[in-house]
Scaffold this active site. Structure first.
Site, PDB file in Angstrom:
ATOM      1  CE  LYS A 106     -19.651  11.531 -29.622  1.00 49.37           C
ATOM      2  NZ  LYS A 106     -20.943  11.927 -29.024  1.00 49.37           N
TER       3      LYS A 106
HETATM    4  P1  NAD Z   1     -22.892   2.855 -22.356  1.00 46.58           P
HETATM    5  O1  NAD Z   1     -21.560   2.361 -22.750  1.00 46.58           O
HETATM    6  O2  NAD Z   1     -23.155   3.272 -20.949  1.00 46.58           O
HETATM    7  O3  NAD Z   1     -24.015   1.733 -22.703  1.00 46.58           O
HETATM    8  C1  NAD Z   1     -24.157   1.176 -23.970  1.00 46.58           C
HETATM    9  C2  NAD Z   1     -25.167   0.035 -23.901  1.00 46.58           C
HETATM   10  O4  NAD Z   1     -25.378  -0.467 -25.208  1.00 46.58           O
HETATM   11  C3  NAD Z   1     -24.691  -1.150 -23.054  1.00 46.58           C
HETATM   12  O5  NAD Z   1     -25.812  -1.738 -22.396  1.00 46.58           O
HETATM   13  C4  NAD Z   1     -24.131  -2.110 -24.115  1.00 46.58           C
HETATM   14  O6  NAD Z   1     -24.125  -3.474 -23.690  1.00 46.58           O
HETATM   15  C5  NAD Z   1     -25.112  -1.874 -25.227  1.00 46.58           C
HETATM   16  N1  NAD Z   1     -24.588  -2.255 -26.555  1.00 46.58           N
HETATM   17  C6  NAD Z   1     -23.344  -2.037 -27.058  1.00 46.58           C
HETATM   18  N2  NAD Z   1     -23.254  -2.554 -28.312  1.00 46.58           N
HETATM   19  C7  NAD Z   1     -24.471  -3.089 -28.590  1.00 46.58           C
HETATM   20  C8  NAD Z   1     -25.005  -3.757 -29.707  1.00 46.58           C
HETATM   21  N3  NAD Z   1     -24.272  -3.973 -30.806  1.00 46.58           N
HETATM   22  N4  NAD Z   1     -26.300  -4.161 -29.661  1.00 46.58           N
HETATM   23  C9  NAD Z   1     -27.046  -3.948 -28.548  1.00 46.58           C
HETATM   24  N5  NAD Z   1     -26.597  -3.309 -27.448  1.00 46.58           N
HETATM   25  C10 NAD Z   1     -25.317  -2.899 -27.478  1.00 46.58           C
HETATM   26  O7  NAD Z   1     -23.227   4.034 -23.388  1.00 46.58           O
HETATM   27  P2  NAD Z   1     -24.295   5.197 -23.222  1.00 46.58           P
HETATM   28  O8  NAD Z   1     -23.616   6.367 -22.605  1.00 46.58           O
HETATM   29  O9  NAD Z   1     -25.538   4.640 -22.621  1.00 46.58           O
HETATM   30  O10 NAD Z   1     -24.549   5.576 -24.747  1.00 46.58           O
HETATM   31  C11 NAD Z   1     -25.461   4.854 -25.554  1.00 46.58           C
HETATM   32  C12 NAD Z   1     -25.737   5.668 -26.817  1.00 46.58           C
HETATM   33  O11 NAD Z   1     -26.269   6.933 -26.447  1.00 46.58           O
HETATM   34  C13 NAD Z   1     -24.526   5.957 -27.684  1.00 46.58           C
HETATM   35  O12 NAD Z   1     -24.905   5.914 -29.037  1.00 46.58           O
HETATM   36  C14 NAD Z   1     -24.139   7.367 -27.296  1.00 46.58           C
HETATM   37  O13 NAD Z   1     -23.466   8.040 -28.352  1.00 46.58           O
HETATM   38  C15 NAD Z   1     -25.502   7.961 -27.041  1.00 46.58           C
HETATM   39  N6  NAD Z   1     -25.486   9.128 -26.159  1.00 46.58           N
HETATM   40  C16 NAD Z   1     -24.995   9.060 -24.893  1.00 46.58           C
HETATM   41  C17 NAD Z   1     -25.026  10.195 -24.085  1.00 46.58           C
HETATM   42  C18 NAD Z   1     -24.552  10.156 -22.647  1.00 46.58           C
HETATM   43  O14 NAD Z   1     -24.731  11.175 -21.951  1.00 46.58           O
HETATM   44  N7  NAD Z   1     -24.018   9.068 -22.150  1.00 46.58           N
HETATM   45  C19 NAD Z   1     -25.533  11.400 -24.584  1.00 46.58           C
HETATM   46  C20 NAD Z   1     -26.038  11.432 -25.884  1.00 46.58           C
HETATM   47  C21 NAD Z   1     -26.016  10.289 -26.660  1.00 46.58           C
END
Ligand code: NAD
Length: 416
Positions: A106
């Site tokens: 990471k």
């Molecule tokens: P992203 O940046 O595209 O979206 C994040 C979303 O969460 C946005 O809508 C943002 O406004 C919201 N957010 C941020 N802080 C917040 C808070 N304090 N309270 C409520 N909402 C909040 O990110 P993503 O890629 O969608 O990732 C989201 C989660 O999923 C993360 O924890 C990431 O580690 C996990 N994840 C992502 C992937 C991937 O392929 N993108 C894969 C596995 C896990």
């Protein structure tokens, strides 16, 4: 200890608990509790006003037992070494659980990407890539998008790395734009994987996804795709939130219109045809499925006894604290753990890497079929083990992931 953080303590506690259950060799257990290597860098970046700001960035490889390391890159104000290390550890278990030939990694930069211009983000990303260049490569460590990073970030990393090699090296990152070697289906993969896991949960728990009420925290890459796919599946998505607030409609939100509203305004907040609701309210809403898909540490001992959902599918990494986990288990709420529920992203990242190495690209339908096979197999292995041992799905998933890496370590032995 340099890796100390809430999430690291949680990750180590989880490992310690499964090590006990697995009767893990104590020497291997000790090695798995710490990352193989961690790099901390400073990233001097020229800002648009002519000043220079120094950001702090990290890349951590948890273990390389089963292959090169793989894991996302996060841009967020809370990024720190302990959090990145814990997330690298979770990636190890996730890759092993999915049967991928990878160890976990990471990385991240402590910054607020929403307050930076595209040019500032590009300069910071290129300098960060240069600083961690010895740690990444197609057969060494392959970053991917995570919170606050996207396809464009990956394209800049690929370009910067390629420039130092004198040739294009698409295999150095996944989650790239299609035109430079990205994979069909990668953008939707994490959300799609969550829905495939929910198909299996519904089958085992004997309910129909159609007509169930879902609440989703986060409307980014993961949350917005889950919302769209569940909506298409005939679920009522009754609430959605993001960093700026949330919206609720007991009869179900129109997700296509909501996505249009987000494109125009940058947030779900203020969507017509819905009442406003806060993030804490969303988590405790009366619904069947709860999908935390934003940030870690959302379900805690302070709110776990008020969660009303029947199934929690963890889209985010580490959204549930161990205390909350115990409360939810007592209350017979099924929690599909992050390393299983959100593994679709890394599975299709693996497909992207394989396609890039072979210069042969698959159709989206082929990718989705293979993704569904991998998630379904892993879900059923986890479900079967949890039933056999009377454990939670999280414990069973961790047992499978940890035991595969431990077995790899056992047969490889200790160098020198
Ligand atoms: P992203 O940046 O595209 O979206 C994040 C979303 O969460 C946005 O809508 C943002 O406004 C919201 N957010 C941020 N802080 C917040 C808070 N304090 N309270 C409520 N909402 C909040 O990110 P993503 O890629 O969608 O990732 C989201 C989660 O999923 C993360 O924890 C990431 O580690 C996990 N994840 C992502 C992937 C991937 O392929 N993108 C894969 C596995 C896990």
């Amino acid at each position: 200890m340099e890796f100390d953080s809430d999430l690291y303590r949680t990750a180590v506690r989880q490992l310690d608990a499964v090590a006990l259950g697995l009767k893990l060799d104590p020497d291997i257990h000790e090695r798995l509790r710490v990352p193989r290597r961690a790099l901390v860098v400073s990233i001097p970046t020229l800002m648009d006003d002519g000043s220079t700001r120094v950001f702090i960035g990290y890349r951590v490889h948890h273990n390389t037992t089963l292959g090169p390391t793989k894991g996302g890159l996060r841009y967020h104000p809370d990024v720190n070494l302990g959090e990145v290390t814990a997330l690298a550890m979770l990636m190890s278990w996730k890759c092993a659980l999915m049967g991928l030939p990878y160890g976990g990694a990471k990385g991240g930069v402590r910054c607020n990407p929403s307050a930076m211009s595209p040019r500032e983000l590009e300069r910071m990303t290129r300098r960060f890539t240069t600083e961690i260049i010895l740690m990444i490569g197609p057969d060494l460590d392959i970053p991917a998008p995570d919170l606050g990073t996207d396809e464009q970030t990956m394209a800049w990393i690929m370009d910067t790395y390629s420039m130092t090699q004198g040739k294009s090296v698409p295999g150095v990152v996944t989650g790239k734009p299609l035109i430079v070697g990205g994979s069909a289906g990668r953008r939707d993969a994490t959300g799609r994987g969550i829905v495939y896991a929910l198909y299996q949960a519904a089958r085992h728990l004997r309910f129909d996804l159609k007509g169930t009420r879902a609440a989703i925290q986060g409307f980014g890459n993961v949350g917005s795709v889950v919302a769209r796919l569940l909506w298409r599946e005939g679920c009522q998505v009754v609430a959605v939130s993001d960093a700026k607030g949330g919206v609720h409609n007991g009869k179900g939100l129109d997700i296509r219109e909501l996505a249009g509203h987000v494109r125009e305004t940058g947030s779900v907040a203020g969507f017509r045809d819905a009442e406003p609701l806060t993030n804490p309210e969303l988590l405790e809403l009366d619904c069947d499925l709860l999908i935390p898909a934003a940030v870690g540490g959302q379900l805690t001992e302070a709110n776990a006894d008020r969660i009303k959902a029947r199934v929690v599918a963890e889209g985010a990494n580490g959204p549930t604290t161990p205390e909350a986990d115990a409360i939810l288990a007592d209350r017979k709420i099924a929690v599909i753990p992050d390393i299983l529920a959100n593994a679709g992203g890394v599975v299709v990242s693996y497909f992207e890497w394989v396609q890039g190495l072979q210069f042969y690209f698959w159709r989206e339908s082929e990718i989705n079929t293979r993704l569904q096979e991998v998630i379904t197999r892993a879900f059923n292995q986890v479900w079967g083990l949890a039933q056999r041992d009377g454990t939670t799905l999280r414990t069973a998933a961790l047992m499978l992931g940890v035991s595969r890496i431990a077995e790899g370590k056992r047969v490889r032995g200790l160098y020198p």
